[in-house]
Design a protein around this motif. Structure first.
Motif, PDB file in Angstrom:
ATOM      1  N   ASP A  19       0.835  -1.225   0.050  1.00  0.00           N
ATOM      2  CA  ASP A  19       0.082  -0.062  -0.063  1.00  0.00           C
ATOM      3  C   ASP A  19       0.770   1.218  -0.004  1.00  0.00           C
ATOM      4  OD1 ASP A  19      -0.638   0.125   3.468  1.00  0.00           O
ATOM      5  OD2 ASP A  19       0.796  -0.653   2.329  1.00  0.00           O
ATOM      6  N   LEU A  20       2.046   1.244  -0.501  1.00  0.00           N
ATOM      7  CA  LEU A  20       2.874   2.422  -0.546  1.00  0.00           C
ATOM      8  C   LEU A  20       2.476   2.755  -1.732  1.00  0.00           C
ATOM      9  CD1 LEU A  20       6.562   1.648   0.285  1.00  0.00           C
ATOM     10  CD2 LEU A  20       5.115   3.445   1.458  1.00  0.00           C
ATOM     11  N   THR A  21       2.220   4.296  -1.527  1.00  0.00           N
ATOM     12  CA  THR A  21       1.566   5.021  -2.869  1.00  0.00           C
ATOM     13  C   THR A  21       2.945   5.300  -3.683  1.00  0.00           C
ATOM     14  OG1 THR A  21       2.052   7.182  -1.551  1.00  0.00           O
ATOM     15  CG2 THR A  21      -0.095   6.258  -1.519  1.00  0.00           C
ATOM     16  N   ALA A  22       2.203   5.309  -5.227  1.00  0.00           N
ATOM     17  CA  ALA A  22       3.378   5.231  -5.959  1.00  0.00           C
ATOM     18  C   ALA A  22       4.215   6.578  -6.132  1.00  0.00           C
ATOM     19  CB  ALA A  22       2.528   5.314  -7.537  1.00  0.00           C
ATOM     20  N   HIS A  23       3.721   7.518  -5.765  1.00  0.00           N
ATOM     21  CA  HIS A  23       4.447   8.930  -5.359  1.00  0.00           C
ATOM     22  C   HIS A  23       5.672   8.744  -4.713  1.00  0.00           C
ATOM     23  CE1 HIS A  23       2.263  10.339  -2.076  1.00  0.00           C
ATOM     24  NE2 HIS A  23       3.223  10.744  -1.898  1.00  0.00           N
ATOM     25  N   GLU A  24       5.288   8.059  -3.335  1.00  0.00           N
ATOM     26  CA  GLU A  24       6.364   7.802  -2.560  1.00  0.00           C
ATOM     27  C   GLU A  24       7.606   7.060  -3.082  1.00  0.00           C
ATOM     28  OE1 GLU A  24       4.497   8.752   1.725  1.00  0.00           O
ATOM     29  OE2 GLU A  24       3.804   7.031   0.400  1.00  0.00           O
ATOM     30  N   ALA A  25       7.400   5.876  -3.730  1.00  0.00           N
ATOM     31  CA  ALA A  25       8.027   5.191  -4.346  1.00  0.00           C
ATOM     32  C   ALA A  25       9.139   5.894  -5.370  1.00  0.00           C
ATOM     33  CB  ALA A  25       7.849   4.052  -4.788  1.00  0.00           C
ATOM     34  N   HIS A  26       8.217   6.755  -6.074  1.00  0.00           N
ATOM     35  CA  HIS A  26       8.865   7.569  -7.115  1.00  0.00           C
ATOM     36  C   HIS A  26       9.638   8.503  -6.652  1.00  0.00           C
ATOM     37  CE1 HIS A  26       9.292   9.148 -11.295  1.00  0.00           C
ATOM     38  NE2 HIS A  26       8.775  10.007 -10.709  1.00  0.00           N
ATOM     39  N   GLY A  27       9.096   9.400  -5.673  1.00  0.00           N
ATOM     40  CA  GLY A  27       9.827  10.568  -5.277  1.00  0.00           C
ATOM     41  C   GLY A  27      11.220   9.950  -4.542  1.00  0.00           C
ATOM     42  N   SER A  28      11.254   8.910  -4.115  1.00  0.00           N
ATOM     43  CA  SER A  28      12.408   8.538  -3.454  1.00  0.00           C
ATOM     44  C   SER A  28      13.619   9.003  -4.335  1.00  0.00           C
ATOM     45  CB  SER A  28      12.405   7.087  -2.932  1.00  0.00           C
ATOM     46  OG  SER A  28      12.398   6.341  -4.199  1.00  0.00           O
ATOM     47  N   GLN A  29      13.643   8.943  -5.689  1.00  0.00           N
ATOM     48  CA  GLN A  29      14.563   9.100  -6.737  1.00  0.00           C
ATOM     49  C   GLN A  29      15.188  10.627  -6.457  1.00  0.00           C
ATOM     50  OE1 GLN A  29      13.147   8.274 -10.150  1.00  0.00           O
ATOM     51  NE2 GLN A  29      12.408   6.287  -9.769  1.00  0.00           N
ATOM     52  N   ILE A  30      14.463  11.370  -5.831  1.00  0.00           N
ATOM     53  CA  ILE A  30      15.124  12.800  -5.475  1.00  0.00           C
ATOM     54  C   ILE A  30      16.264  12.489  -4.831  1.00  0.00           C
ATOM     55  CG2 ILE A  30      14.663  14.912  -4.953  1.00  0.00           C
ATOM     56  CD1 ILE A  30      11.752  14.628  -5.290  1.00  0.00           C
ATOM     57  N   ALA A  31      17.237  12.997  -5.144  1.00  0.00           N
ATOM     58  CA  ALA A  31      18.473  13.185  -4.030  1.00  0.00           C
ATOM     59  C   ALA A  31      18.304  14.256  -3.235  1.00  0.00           C
ATOM     60  CB  ALA A  31      19.777  13.318  -5.047  1.00  0.00           C
ATOM     61  N   ALA A  32      18.198  13.818  -2.049  1.00  0.00           N
ATOM     62  CA  ALA A  32      18.238  14.719  -0.739  1.00  0.00           C
ATOM     63  C   ALA A  32      19.192  14.399   0.072  1.00  0.00           C
ATOM     64  CB  ALA A  32      16.832  14.896  -0.394  1.00  0.00           C
ATOM     65  N   THR A  33      19.739  15.369   0.779  1.00  0.00           N
ATOM     66  CA  THR A  33      20.699  14.881   1.997  1.00  0.00           C
ATOM     67  C   THR A  33      20.004  15.070   3.325  1.00  0.00           C
ATOM     68  OG1 THR A  33      21.588  17.173   1.875  1.00  0.00           O
ATOM     69  CG2 THR A  33      22.788  15.392   0.570  1.00  0.00           C
ATOM     70  N   PHE A  34      19.260  16.001   3.310  1.00  0.00           N
ATOM     71  CA  PHE A  34      18.586  16.540   4.772  1.00  0.00           C
ATOM     72  C   PHE A  34      19.612  16.637   5.626  1.00  0.00           C
ATOM     73  CE2 PHE A  34      14.971  13.910   2.720  1.00  0.00           C
ATOM     74  CZ  PHE A  34      14.307  14.969   2.527  1.00  0.00           C
ATOM     75  N   ALA A  35      20.612  17.654   5.309  1.00  0.00           N
ATOM     76  CA  ALA A  35      21.755  17.901   6.258  1.00  0.00           C
ATOM     77  C   ALA A  35      21.343  19.084   7.086  1.00  0.00           C
ATOM     78  CB  ALA A  35      23.093  18.074   5.387  1.00  0.00           C
ATOM     79  N   TRP A  36      20.752  18.721   7.828  1.00  0.00           N
ATOM     80  CA  TRP A  36      20.189  19.677   9.116  1.00  0.00           C
ATOM     81  C   TRP A  36      21.437  20.050   9.949  1.00  0.00           C
ATOM     82  CZ3 TRP A  36      17.125  20.744   5.851  1.00  0.00           C
ATOM     83  CH2 TRP A  36      16.009  20.138   5.303  1.00  0.00           C
ATOM     84  N   THR A  37      21.475  21.472  10.411  1.00  0.00           N
ATOM     85  CA  THR A  37      22.544  21.883  11.106  1.00  0.00           C
ATOM     86  C   THR A  37      22.125  21.191  12.655  1.00  0.00           C
ATOM     87  OG1 THR A  37      21.459  23.624  11.922  1.00  0.00           O
ATOM     88  CG2 THR A  37      23.033  23.762  10.372  1.00  0.00           C
TER      89      THR A  37
END
Lengths: 149, 698
Positions: free
Chosen positions: B135-153
């Motif tokens: 039941d994972l929605t398609a966009h979430e699986a798809h969106g995971s391709q965005i390279a993001a670091t979330f390198a917060w301070t």
């Protein structure tokens, strides 16, 4: 022009628009698109001052607002409308060269912007998005596209 | 099992962590081996042993959650499961290693890893059946391709965990800005509005509208009352955001678990069990690299501060040099002199090295800029109904981050133009005997202290006669002026505001931004634009920008008692002439230099740079120096009183209220405290070529 499923308000009434642009041609063009979306034109204005008056008179669901106009520019009109009606949904309509002004309008409370020349399918998606953001229904945004009109 | 007695506890714990990290390493290596040899039972046994040991050790130390999780993983690592999952098992092993790692990290800091039950349940789901978590929605699986670091301070991380403690749900969001969006700053503002309207924004990258102009992915941490699904819907802003990735923030096992679940989802969708979806691989790859990341995020302002200080040091060095020279003269026989000279030489070497290192910090490969263009070319080509390929070369060329960012907009414009106007329609191409598929070439290389970025197309080229006619038609030029222009000058007309060569305004063009935007952007960078074209063969546009904005090699000279500098890169040659060699043609001073006519410029006539107005004296036999300067295709001679020498100058920007002239691009201070004005060569050229009669200049 392609066919669009009608955009509707939550109460199933048609969406009412205020179209603001100093060019009559641009207004007619937008109105034509709005009508294919099943919308209703509540009012028109050719400058910012008239836009404010028309807003107060017609209380539209959506305002389509040009940036550069005589009398009062779009940005100031946005600022004044939003100051009185914080829930006003204003979509800026402008060409790429006016990025600074669009930025300012967004900071003053405009909800979205669309680039000139306006493409019907882009405007449709934007309106659908802006309409779905119902402050009263926070947490459960609903898509208001009804059946084909 | 029970906790060991307190006195032995600390020692045991230390031992546990030491061996646990070794086991993790073994898990990682095993996972990688399984990736290439999915069915290798020997490797699998090794992995299983490591997990088993970890389970026992964790239990012995009282780390129940870790132990339980390891137990569940151990259960799944059987040859049967491996056979049914194929290479996918490798990803599960690798992700598990990451999850164990974050749990260990938490234990080591004496904090309990959160939401163990939740975690275990999900792992169990994962292990029990490939279809149970579909039941994972398609966009979430798809969106995971965005390279993001979330390198917060650290501060931001603290805010996130505090919000989580208060019971708020915090999400990490990565929003891909629609590559077709031409107004990045406005798009970013809108994203910001939406985020602020959806909850409390704890962290946001980029941080301001200016930085946003070149950014493809906006990252944010948001505390909100919306569900992830509702949030995704709000964030999918039409015409602005093309892709959304959302994951829970604050609990790091969660993020990794999400990745694990995505692997699961992808495996479920994969047609062949031994052929995992590539997206899954990259998501896990990102998770692994995120942990081994050694690079550091530093505020650009800090680097600039270091850079400024190095600049000051360089000025300091030339002060020392001067003092040393004076000392040399007055104490010629003093033995201290050579010691000082040695120390000076050493300091110079180190300082040069330091300067280079600092400049390097700001250097990034141009690839960062180029990588967005394959998509742009594809989209624009599609809009125009053309078939266009993009060939990119030289993407490893380094240049200053600031310059790179400012090149983004002009380059975007040029590439769109090349596809829209440059490349000819298929039928025309075929008729001209060219391959039906057009090609746009993007190239970057270093040339001296400049970086050159080239946009070339194999399209129809530009017809200079057509350009002339257009210029006359648009009343930019008179007929006789138009005919007098050189080919190059005609080509340069495309940079004039309001000059468009497109016969039809298409959706892509006619947006109110022209080539004049490109030229002014390059002008701000102290760079140049150069066009060349071959009718029927294609057009090449070269952008030239300095490698770095910080310091430049210059030639110093004096005019009217004042010191000026020009970038050495724009000096073509230096020559010596007699004043009676100067001729007056059409109210301009002209010099014949080896059968070439050269227009002469006197700085004291050009503008109010300074007030020393030496009137053109009667021609004498007196000799003068002429510095021949080239900017793009233009050459002109600068008449100077005396040459001072070469010097590396650190440019200090001048506030516009001090110098109102665009003819000066900056100033610098010499070792003896003298202020030097650095000429903005392209501006001087354009000023001079516009002001036809000399009286109009004064």
């Amino acid at each position: 022009m392609p066919q669009f499923a009608a955009l509707q308000r939550k109460d199933n009434k048609s969406v009412r628009y205020l179209v603001v642009d100093d060019s009559v041609f641009a207004r007619k063009n937008l109105i034509k698109m709005i009508q294919t979306f099943g919308g209703e034109v509540a009012g028109e204005a050719g400058d910012g001052l008239t836009a404010i008056a028309e807003f107060n008179r017609t209380k539209p669901d959506i305002v389509l607002m040009d940036i550069t106009m005589p009398q009062m520019e779009g940005i100031e009109a946005v600022e004044r409308i939003v100051r009185q009606h914080s829930d006003a949904r204003i979509v800026m309509v402008s060409s790429v060269g006016y990025q600074e002004n669009i930025l300012a309008a967004l900071q003053k409370g405009a909800k979205h912007f669309v680039q000139k020349p306006v493409k019907a399918e882009v405007l449709y998606e934007i309106l659908r998005y802006v309409l779905s953001d119902d402050p009263a229904a926070a947490g459960a945004p609903t898509v208001l596209a009804g059946e084909h009109a | 099992m029970s906790r060991p007695p307190e006195d032995r506890g600390a020692e045991l714990r230390a031992l546990f962590f030491e061996s646990a990290y070794e086991l993790l390493q073994a898990l990682n290596e095993g996972g990688l081996q399984l990736e290439t040899h999915p069915g290798d039972e020997e490797v699998l046994r090794g992995v299983r042993r490591a997990v088993h040991t970890l389970k026992g050790d964790a239990a012995a130390c009282g780390f129940a959650q870790l132990s339980e999780l390891a137990h569940q993983l151990e259960e799944v690592l059987t040859p049967e499961v491996v056979q049914s999952r194929g290479a996918g098992i490798a990803e599960i092993v690798l992700s598990a290693a990451d999850i164990f790692g974050t749990m260990l990290f938490a234990y080591e800091r004496n904090s309990e890893p959160r939401s163990g039950i939740h975690l275990q349940k999900m792992i169990r789901d994962l292990l029990e059946g490939p279809s149970s978590k579909k039941d994972l929605t398609a966009h979430e699986a798809h969106g995971s391709q965005i390279a993001a670091t979330f390198a917060w301070t650290e501060y931001e991380q603290l805010m996130i965990s505090e919000a989580v403690h208060r019971g708020e749900s915090v999400y990490n969001l990565a929003l891909r800005v629609d590559p077709n969006s031409l107004m990045r700053a406005a798009a970013f503002q809108l994203i910001r509005n939406v985020l602020h309207g959806s909850g409390t924004v704890i962290a946001l990258r980029p941080e301001d509208n200016i930085a946003a102009a070149t950014v493809e992915v906006v990252e944010a941490a948001l505390a909100t009352k919306f569900t992830a699904e509702a949030l995704a819907q709000r964030c999918r802003i039409p015409a602005i955001v093309s892709d959304v990735r959302i994951e829970r923030a604050g609990i790091s096992e969660h993020e990794l678990l999400d990745d694990l679940l995505e692997v699961q989802a992808n495996l479920a969708h994969a047609e062949h069990p031994d052929d995992p979806a590539p997206a899954a691989g990259s998501a896990i790859g990102a998770a692994v690299t995120a942990i081994t990341e050694t690079s550091l995020r530093v505020d650009a302002a800090r680097i600039d501060a270091v850079m400024n200080l190095v600049g000051e040091l360089i000025i300091g060095r030339s002060m020392l040099n001067r003092t040393l020279a004076e000392f040399d003269k007055s104490h010629a026989r003093d033995p201290v002199r050579t010691k000082l000279a040695d120390a000076m030489a050493f300091q110079t070497r180190v300082l040069d090295e330091l300067h280079k290192c600092v400049l390097k910090i700001r250097m990034v490969p141009v690839e960062q800029l180029f990588r967005r263009f394959p998509r742009v070319v594809r989209d624009v080509a599609k809009q125009c109904g053309k078939d266009v390929a993009l060939q990119v070369t030289g993407q490893n060329t380094d240049l200053d981050k600031g310059i790179l960012d400012s090149l983004a907009e002009p380059l975007m414009h040029l590439v769109r133009n090349a596809v829209d106007h440059g490349i000819d329609p298929v039928d025309e191409r075929v008729a001209a005997g060219k391959p039906a598929r057009g090609t746009v070439f993007l190239n970057a290389f270093h040339q001296g202290a400049q970086v050159v970025i080239e946009v070339r197309d194999d399209g129809r080229g530009m017809d200079t006669n057509n350009l002339r006619a257009q210029a006359v038609e648009k009343a930019i030029l008179k007929q006789e002026e138009a005919t007098r222009l050189s080919e190059q000058e005609v080509l340069n007309l495309i940079f004039e505001p309001g000059f468009s060569t497109a016969t039809a305004v298409t959706e892509v063009s006619g947006r109110g931004v022209g080539m004049d935007v490109v030229r002014s952007a390059m002008g701000k960078l102290k760079g140049t634009v150069h066009v060349s074209t071959q009718l029927g063969k294609g057009t090449t546009i070269q952008l030239r920008a300095p490698l770095t904005l910080a310091s430049i090699q210059t030639l110093l000279f004096r005019v009217g008692g004042r010191l000026f500098a020009v970038p050495l890169s724009s000096v073509v040659e230096i020559t010596r002439i007699r004043e009676d060699e100067i001729h007056m043609v059409d109210q301009r001073e002209i010099l014949r230099l080896r059968d070439q006519l050269l227009t002469l410029v006197r700085l004291n006539r050009l503008d109010h740079i300074h007030a020393v107005a030496a009137p053109p004296a009667a021609p004498t036999k007196k000799t003068r120096f002429v510095i021949v300067i080239g900017a793009a295709e233009k050459r002109f001679g600068l008449l100077v009183d005396s040459l001072v020498g070469e010097e590396e100058l650190v440019i200090k920007a001048l506030p516009s209220d001090i110098v109102s002239s665009d003819l000066v691009s900056g100033a610098s201070i010499l070792g003896d405290g003298t202020v030097v004005l650095i000429l903005n060569v392209p501006a001087v050229v354009s000023r001079f070529s516009k002001a036809l009669p000399m009286e109009a200049i004064a």
